[in-house]
Design a protein around this motif. Structure first.
Motif, short mmCIF file in Angstrom:
data_model
loop_
_atom_site.label_atom_id
_atom_site.label_comp_id
_atom_site.label_asym_id
_atom_site.label_seq_id
_atom_site.Cartn_x
_atom_site.Cartn_y
_atom_site.Cartn_z
N THR A 38 0.93 -1.22 -0.09
CA THR A 38 0.05 0.07 -0.12
C THR A 38 0.87 1.28 -0.03
O THR A 38 1.92 1.45 0.64
CB THR A 38 -0.90 0.13 1.20
OG1 THR A 38 -1.54 -1.33 1.24
CG2 THR A 38 -2.05 1.08 1.30
N ILE A 39 0.47 2.12 -0.74
CA ILE A 39 1.12 3.42 -0.78
C ILE A 39 -0.03 4.46 -0.18
O ILE A 39 -0.91 4.70 -0.64
CB ILE A 39 1.51 3.80 -2.11
CG1 ILE A 39 2.44 3.06 -2.71
CG2 ILE A 39 2.02 5.27 -2.43
CD1 ILE A 39 2.81 3.03 -4.11
N PHE A 40 0.37 5.36 0.77
CA PHE A 40 -0.46 6.31 1.45
C PHE A 40 0.19 7.72 0.91
O PHE A 40 1.34 7.96 0.95
CB PHE A 40 -0.37 6.18 2.84
CG PHE A 40 -1.06 5.11 3.50
CD1 PHE A 40 -2.51 4.67 3.26
CD2 PHE A 40 -0.37 4.09 4.16
CE1 PHE A 40 -2.91 3.52 3.94
CE2 PHE A 40 -0.75 2.76 4.62
CZ PHE A 40 -2.00 2.85 4.48
N VAL A 41 -0.48 8.45 0.19
CA VAL A 41 -0.31 9.73 -0.02
C VAL A 41 -1.21 10.76 0.99
O VAL A 41 -2.17 10.88 0.73
CB VAL A 41 -0.47 10.15 -1.33
CG1 VAL A 41 0.06 11.42 -1.72
CG2 VAL A 41 0.18 9.08 -2.39
N TYR A 42 -0.37 11.40 1.76
CA TYR A 42 -1.18 12.37 2.65
C TYR A 42 -0.59 13.63 2.63
O TYR A 42 0.25 14.40 1.97
CB TYR A 42 -0.59 11.79 4.16
CG TYR A 42 0.81 11.85 4.31
CD1 TYR A 42 1.39 12.98 4.82
CD2 TYR A 42 1.48 10.54 3.94
CE1 TYR A 42 2.93 12.97 5.07
CE2 TYR A 42 2.93 10.71 4.30
CZ TYR A 42 3.68 11.81 4.75
OH TYR A 42 4.99 11.78 5.01
N THR A 43 -1.61 14.47 3.24
CA THR A 43 -1.15 15.83 3.55
C THR A 43 -0.44 16.22 4.86
O THR A 43 0.31 17.18 5.18
CB THR A 43 -2.25 16.78 3.51
OG1 THR A 43 -3.25 16.35 4.03
CG2 THR A 43 -2.60 16.89 2.05
N ALA A 44 -0.78 15.28 5.89
CA ALA A 44 -0.18 15.30 7.18
C ALA A 44 -0.13 14.03 7.80
O ALA A 44 -0.71 13.07 7.53
CB ALA A 44 -1.24 16.28 7.99
N LEU A 45 0.92 14.10 8.57
CA LEU A 45 1.38 12.66 9.16
C LEU A 45 1.32 12.60 10.70
O LEU A 45 1.71 13.61 11.41
CB LEU A 45 2.35 12.30 8.50
CG LEU A 45 3.15 11.00 9.04
CD1 LEU A 45 2.03 9.55 8.63
CD2 LEU A 45 4.50 10.62 8.46
N VAL A 46 0.57 11.98 11.28
CA VAL A 46 0.35 11.95 12.81
C VAL A 46 0.72 10.71 13.59
O VAL A 46 0.34 9.60 12.99
CB VAL A 46 -1.05 12.53 13.24
CG1 VAL A 46 -1.34 12.46 14.93
CG2 VAL A 46 -1.40 13.57 12.64
N ASN A 47 1.49 10.87 14.45
CA ASN A 47 1.83 9.58 15.49
C ASN A 47 1.02 9.48 16.42
O ASN A 47 0.80 10.52 17.40
CB ASN A 47 3.20 9.42 15.62
CG ASN A 47 4.14 9.27 14.44
OD1 ASN A 47 3.76 8.65 13.57
ND2 ASN A 47 4.98 10.54 14.54
N THR A 48 0.29 8.20 16.87
CA THR A 48 -0.67 8.15 17.85
C THR A 48 -0.59 7.00 18.53
O THR A 48 -0.06 5.90 17.89
CB THR A 48 -2.20 8.40 17.53
OG1 THR A 48 -2.11 9.62 16.93
CG2 THR A 48 -3.06 8.25 18.91
N SER A 49 -0.28 6.91 20.23
CA SER A 49 -0.33 5.59 20.84
C SER A 49 -1.52 5.39 21.23
O SER A 49 -2.08 6.64 21.88
CB SER A 49 0.92 5.81 21.66
OG SER A 49 2.08 5.94 20.96
N LEU A 50 -2.08 4.09 21.05
CA LEU A 50 -2.95 3.62 21.65
C LEU A 50 -2.84 2.25 22.65
O LEU A 50 -2.20 1.58 22.39
CB LEU A 50 -4.26 3.18 20.64
CG LEU A 50 -4.98 4.12 20.07
CD1 LEU A 50 -5.96 3.91 19.12
CD2 LEU A 50 -5.73 5.20 21.16
N TYR A 51 -3.28 2.53 23.89
CA TYR A 51 -3.10 1.42 24.82
C TYR A 51 -4.09 0.67 24.93
O TYR A 51 -5.20 0.81 25.25
CB TYR A 51 -2.60 1.76 26.13
CG TYR A 51 -1.40 2.69 26.39
CD1 TYR A 51 -0.23 2.04 26.68
CD2 TYR A 51 -1.32 4.09 25.90
CE1 TYR A 51 1.15 2.77 26.71
CE2 TYR A 51 -0.07 4.64 25.92
CZ TYR A 51 1.21 4.16 26.34
OH TYR A 51 2.23 4.67 26.17
N ALA A 52 -3.90 -0.80 24.61
CA ALA A 52 -5.06 -1.71 24.34
C ALA A 52 -5.34 -2.36 25.74
O ALA A 52 -4.37 -2.87 26.42
CB ALA A 52 -4.71 -2.83 23.47
#
Lengths: 574, 156, 405
Positions: C261-275
């Motif tokens: 998969t190739i994602f073309v984005y305008t912004a990139l965000v890193n998020t951590s989720l604790y399951a």
């Protein structure tokens, strides 16, 4: 093999524009030069030490000290000839290298022949055929014919001229290495542009054009020329200044004359093409010289100004050798020394004036055609004088001993007569228009090159074999088989070509019209026979060398070498 | 003049006679048939006025013939018997990087002319026999040089 | 001195035969790289025509006529009618090669003899472009000054110049057929900022035939796909411009079940989720099942950290409620893996639901995608890329195969 191609690609990226890679290349070359300088300066103290040793031992010249104290005498022929700088060693270098290239280029020739069994390329592709054709021609001319001529010159001249000293051995050595490097460049370039190097084809760096590394062949050819020029100057200097005062110019052996004429021809006709190759190489970066119109023809003119003399340079030294070999086996003197010298000398002058006959149909004008066809008739005069001189000598001979060298000589004279007649026929302008570019021409010069250049080289090799192997004899019956297969195969091959060419069979093609099949098949058989003959030659020298040197007083050229001396001598006893 | 020198003299004279005779014959033939030899059109060679002019374009790797009526054939040259033909031959760039040197040869008619990029070479000939004659490129011009061939058809 | 038999002759013969063999091998393997050549102009299927006039001057193309060495941009499948006007009386060529700099792998459209040295002389040539990518057009006589770029884009551009790519991503893709060795990540995710020119180098260790295809969307779709490379070479480079935000899949026609998969984005965000079985981020001070606000076109890199050593799968779907039929599994953790990554590209505005496949009743939250850039999430600024996402190639990402065994 692939990494090798990648390396070449790396070197070729400097071409066509981007200068950064050129910079890298020059830095790399600079580093190599520094390494070589380092080794050179390591050698200097060693040389000084040797000089001191020689002086302590009471020698004035270091070379004589090395000769007397350090060299084995008698010296077995070994790889060390590549380290010694004396004229004989350099001659042997050239001779053995040229035989090596004869086999390399000859194998290309045989494979080319075999690949033409079908009208369309089947065994190998057209691309491979074109590469083989180019390499066969280029290596045969520059590495075999020139190498054998220079080799025999360097090897025999000191004896013929009673040489006291040759002070330019280092230059001869450099010339050899440069020449060899050029040959290797040509070999690995795998160019596909014939030995003509005609632009714009040679500027197309693709497999469908001149070959991807055609530029490497241009560089290699330039190196061959540089080596040839150095060697030529050294040889002229040997003949002019180093020969013994006992030997007057008008008593010099005909072989010495032939070598002198050869190197004069080299020096007088190579420089235009050397300049032309420089311009051609510049065209790889910036194509301005040879792209269109009369400029394209300019290169062909520069090329043939050299290209025609070279084919004479490939036979004149061997005429000289014929003059030396015939008296050995007939017991008579050469019929006329004067017409021998004048014949070869006129050949030198007139053969420089006929090069335009390679371009008769290129639109250079009626005057051009008239002049060069007329000159092509006149160049036959000295050739005829020479041939009649051979015939006169044989005619007046008491007996002719048909040793193997003599067989090659007799066959060479017959071959040259046939090749000469098929050659002079091409001087008729309308006939030229019919057969130019066909196998007729190929047949013509293969008669001469196989008969004279290759045959007389073998004759000289067989004559010298006992000398440079320290008294070993070759197997005479094998050598006769070698001769018979070479001569028979070459007649079959070249006659088939001549007849086919007369009917319009084009040369330098990977495929042909089906109705030429018969001529091609005959020449394939001839070519394969020649190839088998050369294998016999290889077998002969390998096995003969394995035997102990003969100590018998029997003639080396007519007796089998059994390895056991017939008459026990004090030296060889038990 | 001793015997040896005399014999030498005789054979040299004999060679000279044969060769100079041949050379003179050759020069006479050239001067009488100059239109049959390839010449640069810039030299304004003269040709028969009723000749058909065919432009020949050599390219890597085929021959194209452009006739005076505008029609074009590839690797086939059609001419009329008895009518003089003038070939104007040049080399043009094909799919490869440059235009290169070719050489059109019709061996059965003893016709041969180089195709040089940027130059027009011409010659004239008159076909006298009806039939089909092969022609080839005889100057090596790259990979498929051997396929650069075809037939000259002489029709009534 | 008595001399015995000498092997010099045998040695020489062996050398001769050896070198003959080497020579023949060399000759039968001539270098086979063919010259680059633009395809011939086809008789049909030409989609666009473009007329480009440039002035040939040793100081640079179009010197004295506006922008020097203008960047040209054309659509794919375009026939370009080049008109080259001689300016300075010097020899020039019009030479084109693929790639962003000059190379010998080139096609000289107009040679020095065609562009004559007569000032004002116009030379014409037609060229057809059917491969997407970046090309260099230059003059072999003046390679230092007369050199410029030509882009061939997938789509029609309404302007013939002025497109600037913010990023040049250099990627090496390992494309493998059949079942794969463990060497390298297979079908990696590629995350690109929009208006990026992706320089892909495809390496196929098996040197086998393959067709490298690409289509938009999240699934392989042969009917809408474009062929980027159809070659047998062992190494190839293609330059593909990605302008618009969206999701693409790349795949090999030999095996349509595998794709990257190739994602073309305008912004990139890193998020951590604790399951956690009780809800996302249950133990964290920011609150359970937080609502995430981002802008449209944002690519979110979710890092899932396992809190309770159970199995969790992060699912995301459009809408305010869980919808297992449209949901996409982004990442999963299980007792043996405590930490994984996954990507999701939020293309449309509105609410998305993120939830845990195994604990849908407790672990479910909302992602609010807005058009404005004033959302609380960190907006990715082109050129100032955070360390993790600076490389478009994400090492260590799970492969599509592992997600869907």
């Amino acid at each position: 093999m692939f990494s090798f191609n990648a390396l070449l690609s790396l070197a070729s990226i400097g071409l066509n524009g981007t200068n950064l890679e050129l910079l890298y290349l020059s830095v790399l070359l600079g580093i190599i030069a520094i390494i070589l300088f380092y080794f050179y300066f390591r050698l200097v103290p060693a040389k000084e030490y040797l000089q001191e040793q020689a002086e302590d031992a009471g020698y004035e010249r270091t070379n004589e000290y090395v000769r007397d104290k350090l060299s084995d005498k008698p010296r077995e022929l070994s790889w060390k000839i590549f380290l010694y700088d004396d004229s004989k060693s350099i001659g042997l270098r050239y001779l053995f290298t040229s035989i090596l290239f004869l086999f390399i280029a000859g194998s290309f020739g045989v494979l080319m022949r075999v690949s033409l069994t079908e009208p369309n390329p089947t065994i190998i592709g057209a691309a491979q055929y074109n590469v083989l054709m180019t390499e066969h021609a280029t290596l045969m001319i520059y590495m075999f014919a020139l190498g054998a001529a220079l080799g025999l010159g360097f090897y025999l001249l000191p004896s013929h001229l009673k040489l006291k000293k040759d002070t330019m051995g280092v230059y001869s050595s450099i010339a050899y290495w440069v020449w060899l490097a050029g040959g290797i460049f040509i070999l690995i370039s795998r160019a596909a542009l014939r030995w003509y190097f005609y632009p714009p084809l040679s500027l197309e760096l693709t497999q469908s054009g001149g070959g991807e590394f055609a530029w490497l062949a241009v560089l290699g050819l330039e190196l061959v020329f540089i080596g040839l020029m150095i060697a030529s100057v050294v040889i002229i200097k040997i003949i002019a200044f180093d020969r013994s005062p006992d030997i007057k110019l008008n008593q010099m052996s005909l072989f010495s004359w032939s070598i002198l004429f050869t190197v004069i021809m080299a020096i007088s006709s190579a420089p235009p093409l050397m300049v032309g190759l420089g311009m051609l190489f510049y065209d790889y970066f910036n194509p301005i010289f040879f792209i269109t119109g009369t400029n394209t023809l300019l290169f062909t003119i520069l090329f043939w100004f050299w290209g025609h003399p070279i084919v004479y340079m490939a036979i004149i030294p061997f005429f000289g050798l014929i003059y030396e070999i015939i008296p050995k086996f007939t017991g008579t003197k050469i019929y006329s020394y004067n017409s021998g010298v004048w014949g070869l000398g006129l050949l030198l002058i007139l053969s420089e004036l006929v090069w335009g006959h390679h371009l008769l149909n290129s639109g250079l004008g009626i005057a051009w055609i008239t002049f060069f066809t007329t000159m092509s008739f006149l160049v036959v005069i000295p050739s005829a004088i020479t041939v009649f001189n051979f015939i006169g000598t044989l005619w007046t001979a008491k007996s002719i001993r048909t040793t193997v060298p003599m067989l090659f000589v007799l066959n060479g004279i017959v071959d040259f007569i046939i090749g000469g007649i098929t050659g002079v026929m091409q001087s008729f302008a309308p006939f030229n228009e019919q057969v130019h570019g066909t196998y007729w021409v190929t047949g013509h010069f293969h008669f001469i090159f196989i008969g004279i250049t290759m045959g007389i080289s073998f004759a000289a090799f067989y004559m010298l074999f006992p000398t440079f192997t320290g008294g070993r004899k070759y197997n005479v019956s094998l050598a006769r088989w070698h001769f018979a297969l070479t001569a028979g195969g070459s007649y079959l091959m070249a006659f088939a070509w001549s007849v086919g060419g007369f009917l319009g069979m084009p040369r330098a093609v990977a495929g042909y019209f089906g109705f030429f099949q018969g001529y091609q098949d005959a020449s394939i058989i001839g070519g394969v026979i020649i190839g088998i003959g050369q294998l016999i030659f290889l077998y002969n020298i390998a096995t003969s060398w394995l035997k102990a040197p003969s100590t018998s007083s029997d003639n080396a050229f007519e007796e089998e070498n059994t390895g056991v001396s017939k008459t026990p001598s004090p030296a060889g006893g038990k | 003049m001793n015997d040896k020198t005399k014999k030498e003299f005789i054979w040299i004279v004999a060679v000279l006679v044969v060769l100079i005779g041949s050379a003179i014959g050759n020069v006479i033939y050239i001067s009488m048939h100059s239109q049959n030899f390839a010449q640069n059109v810039n030299a304004h060679p003269t040709y028969p006025s009723n000749a058909d002019i065919v432009h020949v374009e050599g390219t890597q790797w085929s021959w194209t013939f452009v006739y005076s009526n505008g029609t074009t054939t590839t690797n086939v040259l059609n001419v009329t018997v008895g009518k003089p033909v003038v070939l104007v031959v040049t080399s043009i760039k094909g799919a490869e990087q440059f235009a290169v040197i070719h050489d059109l040869s019709i061996p059965k008619l003893a016709i041969q002319v180089y195709a040089i990029p940027g130059q027009n070479n011409s010659l004239s000939f008159t076909p006298t026999v009806i039939g089909s004659f092969y022609f080839e490129c005889v100057e090596y011009c790259g990979l498929d040089h051997y396929e650069m061939r075809g037939y000259l058809n002489v029709v009534a | 001195m008595i001399m015995e038999g000498n092997k010099a002759g045998v040695v020489f013969v062996v050398i001769v035969l050896l070198l003959v063999a080497i020579g023949l091998t060399l000759m039968l393997n001539p270098p086979t790289v063919k010259a680059f050549q633009l395809p011939p102009v086809p008789s049909k299927n030409v989609k666009h025509y473009e007329n480009i006039t440039i002035y040939a001057d040793a100081n640079g193309w179009d010197y004295g006529h506006g922008t020097i060495n203008p960047t040209l941009t054309i659509a794919n499948n375009t026939v370009v009618n080049f008109t080259v006007i001689e300016e300075d009386g010097q020899p020039h060529t019009l030479t084109i090669n693929p790639g962003s700099s000059e190379s010998t792998y080139q096609d000289t459209l107009l040679s020095t003899s065609q562009i004559t040295t007569i000032p004002g002389h116009k030379s014409y040539v037609q060229a057809y472009f059917d491969t997407i990518g970046v090309y260099t057009y230059w003059c072999t006589v003046h390679p230092e000054t007369m050199v410029a770029t030509l882009y061939v884009n997938a789509t029609v551009s309404n302007t013939t110049s002025g497109v600037h790519y913010a990023h040049y991503a250099n990627q090496t893709l390992q494309l493998l057929k059949n079942n794969l060795t463990s060497n390298g990540v297979l079908y990696p995710y590629i995350a690109l900022a929009s208006n990026t020119l992706l320089n892909l180098t495809i390496k196929d260790p098996n040197s086998s035939n393959y067709t490298f295809k690409i289509n938009s969307g999240s699934k392989v779709n042969a009917t809408t796909s474009t062929t980027l490379i159809n070659e047998t070479n062992s190494s190839l480079t293609v330059s593909v411009p990605f302008n618009n935000t969206g999701q693409y899949v790349y795949w090999n026609s030999n095996n349509t079940s595998r794709f990257g998969t190739i994602f073309v984005y305008t912004a990139l965000v890193n998020t951590s989720l604790y399951a956690d079985v009780y809800g996302w981020n249950f133990s964290k001070s920011s609150g359970v099942n937080p609502t995430i606000s981002i802008s449209a076109g944002t690519l979110v890199n979710f890092t899932i950290i396992n809190e309770d050593n159970l199995t969790h799968v992060l699912e995301i779907n459009l809408g305010n409620a869980e919808n297992s039929s449209t949901a996409v599994a982004v990442a999963s953790v299980d007792p043996s893996t405590n930490l994984t990554w996954g990507y999701y590209l939020f293309t449309s505005t509105g609410n998305y639901t993120y939830w845990d496949l195994y604990h849908p009743s407790t672990a479910v939250g909302i992602i609010n995608v807005t058009n404005s850039s004033s959302s609380s999430a960190v907006i990715y600024i082109p050129g100032l890329v955070s360390s993790q996402s600076s490389s478009a190639y994400i090492p260590g990402t799970q492969t599509r195969d592992e997600l869907y065994p």
